[in-house]
Design an enzyme around this catalytic site. Structure first.
Site, PDB file in Angstrom:
ATOM      1  N   HIS A  29       0.796  -1.139   0.041  1.00 51.98           N
ATOM      2  CA  HIS A  29      -0.225   0.005  -0.017  1.00 51.98           C
ATOM      3  C   HIS A  29       0.854   1.558  -0.078  1.00 51.98           C
ATOM      4  CE1 HIS A  29      -2.395  -3.163   1.643  1.00 51.98           C
ATOM      5  NE2 HIS A  29      -3.479  -2.507   1.313  1.00 51.98           N
ATOM      6  N   GLU A 416     -17.837  -3.636  24.421  1.00 51.03           N
ATOM      7  CA  GLU A 416     -16.991  -4.893  24.652  1.00 51.03           C
ATOM      8  C   GLU A 416     -15.801  -4.737  23.791  1.00 51.03           C
ATOM      9  OE1 GLU A 416     -21.444  -5.644  25.589  1.00 51.03           O
ATOM     10  OE2 GLU A 416     -20.070  -4.950  23.950  1.00 51.03           O
ATOM     11  N   HIS A 478     -28.843 -14.398  24.992  1.00 52.18           N
ATOM     12  CA  HIS A 478     -27.893 -14.382  26.139  1.00 52.18           C
ATOM     13  C   HIS A 478     -27.226 -15.475  26.564  1.00 52.18           C
ATOM     14  CE1 HIS A 478     -29.403 -10.366  26.461  1.00 52.18           C
ATOM     15  NE2 HIS A 478     -28.771 -10.030  27.529  1.00 52.18           N
TER      16      HIS A 478
END
Length: 663
Positions: A29, A416, A478
């Site tokens: 790149h 999270e 859950h």
């Protein structure tokens, strides 16, 4: 650093090393290094405090290339400033066993602070590093004795800002007031698919101001004077992190490809490389850096002087505060406290004293009561689930006023993924051991950060509670099914699913002592009977799998169980024993550690020629490696139900009766 050579010429050294390396590799790149070379030149030559001769000295500034695909920018900087990155290493870009990999990798290349490439995680790592600096400075610095005083600089691009993790982490950086964090946004308007206005129209200025950041710009990212002024202004900030928005042209200097996505991820090609050399008046051959340019770039002398001055400060500090100085040195060297053996013994004794049925998440909290007090470098936290994960010990001190408090616990909010990547940055900084909690099912949100913990071999501890259908009424959204097995597939991650308090304590000990990789503790919501403290030694549990309960005669079958299902195996063994049948119960809390054991131990635990039956309230496929095609796995290959836990276990066939029937 004074120099008679123009800044643009020095920046062009970065550009052409990057162009030539990508061209030789036929892969890479070049666009980002060409576009950000001017920013890098000003930062690295005029501001960055570092020592190429000692890339790990504690008080260096940290530099993170969050847009890690532009790795040749960083490799060029490391080579030019004097790190152990040779011109041959540059020529071997992206080749097998080269230290100049396609994306920067920590502990492979001197001077690389973190492994970047998954966009957005680098900026989150930088936030973790800046947070660690702030916490450690509060903990160790004294008036007239500031031994921790460094900045964290990060480069990032459009892709980093599009990834959702940048919102999670940057929001926290504003809350925490990380004023020594300075980030440069390479605002070039191009991503792989082309001009970004079709999919990215955020008002970045207002976005970061709303986070509580100091925002400078947009400035011209190719104007050295504007860049210099922006950095000086950012360094004067005392309360907020800073984002410097730099308008740049991707592939700057290329006559026909600059400003297009064509230059993002492919070589310029022979003709365009020659045209760029002509346009930028760079007459030198491929990989050639004239001595005057190389001399102007070298940071070795300045770096050695900076570190020597800091070493004098540290000596004075050690004279004035010998105990604190010893503690600082210990934590930066990642050594546990001298009284760690006593802390460990106290932890095991506490675990042995637990006799009543107890949830392993509660056993974990009881362990933390001792660990947090005995290991001051532990830095806890939770993604808005402290009361459910039970991740705060009695001496945990949460962040309330970042200006005044020495803290050891963080509320990450419902973030999270951000939490996992920030913890990686904390661990990479050195001096702290981060642990953070969430529900096991939400490890999906954190998973790529957990993968990076393992890839980088960092001591990061994940406390993942509510580990199964045993959480009951919250239902299938859950209830983890595939999560334990899925996370076990991450190389280097030690996933522990303990059956009781003693195994939980051993899991914590292994996680804290281990320096070369992360751990994940899968912990129950429901109460579990206590078995292992009276039947096993810690050294056996540390082997990952062991005989928890043997039978009187030669076993005709072996139950292999983890976590809450160990109690089902024990009950089934008792029922079978009453029928005159002989079955062994093996607890296997950490399959990764069991797999590391020698053949003799594995044969001792799982004798050949005997039927094996694995039971876990999760996906069954993983366990085939232990039971074979002739064995049996009692697991769950569908999603759960919303109901009290006993009803869900009965519905899905995770029962004692089914175990008995299998024998």
């Amino acid at each position: 650093m004074a120099s008679t050579i123009q800044d643009k010429t020095l920046a062009n050294a970065i550009r052409f090393l990057s162009i030539d390396a990508v061209e030789k590799s036929k892969s890479g790149h070049p666009g980002a290094p060409m576009g950000m070379a001017d920013i890098a030149e000003v930062l690295w030559r005029k501001h960055l405090k570092h020592n190429p001769a000692d890339p790990r000295w504690p008080n260096r500034d940290r530099f993170i290339l969050s847009n890690g695909h532009g790795s040749m920018l960083l490799y060029s900087l490391l080579h030019l400033t004097g790190y152990a990155v040779s011109i041959e290493d540059i020529k071997n870009f992206r080749q097998l066993h080269s230290i100049t990999a396609g994306h920067p990798e920590v502990d492979m290349t001197p001077g690389v602070e973190t492994t970047t490439g998954p966009l957005g995680q680098g900026i989150a790592n930088a936030i973790g590093m800046a947070l660690a600096e702030k916490i450690l400075a509060k903990r160790f610095n004294k008036p007239q004795h500031e031994i921790i005083d460094h900045r964290t600089y990060a480069f990032m691009g459009d892709g980093c800002l599009m990834e959702g993790i940048s919102h999670e982490a940057c929001s926290l950086a504003g809350v925490w007031g990380l004023n020594k964090l300075i980030c440069f946004y390479d605002d070039n308007g191009i991503s792989i698919d082309g001009h970004v206005e079709g999919w990215f129209k955020d008002d970045t200025v207002m976005r970061f101001k709303s986070y509580g950041w100091n925002v400078i710009g947009p400035i011209d990212g190719h104007d050295s004077e504007q860049i210099q002024k922006a950095i000086i202004q950012a360094q004067q900030q005392s309360k907020q992190p800073t984002l410097i928005i730099c308008k740049t042209t991707i592939g700057w200097g290329s006559p026909n490809m600059a400003g297009t996505h064509d230059v993002h991820g492919a070589p310029l090609g022979e003709k365009e490389t020659a045209a760029t050399r002509e346009k930028l008046a760079w007459p030198h051959a491929a990989f050639e850096i004239p001595e005057d340019i190389r001399s102007a770039w070298s940071a070795v002398k300045d770096g050695q002087e900076s570190q020597a001055a800091w070493s004098q400060k540290l000596s004075a500090y050690a004279s004035a505060f010998p105990e604190l100085a010893a503690e600082f040195t210990r934590t930066m060297q990642e050594e546990l406290p001298l009284d760690w053996p006593q802390t460990k013994a106290a932890l095991l004794e506490l675990a042995k004293s637990i006799t009543a049925p107890t949830a392993s998440r509660k056993s974990s909290q009881q362990a933390l009561d001792i660990l947090v007090a005995g290991v001051p470098e532990l830095l806890g936290g939770s993604a808005d689930l402290t009361g459910s994960n039970l991740t705060a010990g009695k001496t945990s001190k949460a962040w309330h006023n970042h200006q005044d408090e020495d803290i050891n616990y963080l509320s990450y909010g419902v973030r999270e993924f951000g939490m996992s990547a920030i913890m990686n940055g904390i661990a990479l900084h050195r001096g702290l051991i981060p642990y953070g909690g969430t529900f096991a099912v939400f490890s999906d949100y954190a998973r790529n950060g957990m993968r990076m913990s393992a890839l980088m071999k960092q001591r990061v501890i994940y406390v993942l509670t509510h580990d199964s259908i045993g959480l009951g009424e919250d239902g299938p959204t859950h209830q983890p099914i595939e999560h334990a097995s899925s996370l076990r597939l991450i190389p280097g991650l030690h996933l522990w699913r303990p059956c009781d308090g003693f195994e939980t304590a051993v899991a914590w000990i292994e996680a804290v002592e281990r320096k070369n990789g992360p751990a994940a503790l899968f912990l129950s919501r429901q109460n579990l009977p206590q078995y292992s403290s009276t039947r096993a030694q810690a050294q056996d549990i540390l082997k990952g799998g062991y005989v928890l309960s043997d039978c009187a005669g030669a076993p005709e079958a072996v139950f292999i169980a983890t976590g809450s299902e160990v109690s089902l195996a024990m009950q089934a063994q008792e029922s079978l024993q009453a029928m005159g049948r002989h079955v062994r119960v093996v607890s296997m809390p950490c399959t990764a550690l069991f797999d590391e054991q020698d053949a003799a131990w594995k044969e001792h635990v799982l004798p050949k020629g005997i039927k094996r039956i694995a039971i876990e309230a999760g996906h069954p496929d993983f366990w085939r490696k232990y039971v074979g095609l002739e064995g049996e796995v009692i697991g769950i290959n569908r999603f759960g139900e919303s109901a009290p836990a006993p009803a869900v276990y009965e519905l899905l066939g995770i029962t004692v009766d089914r175990l008995v029937a299998s024998v």
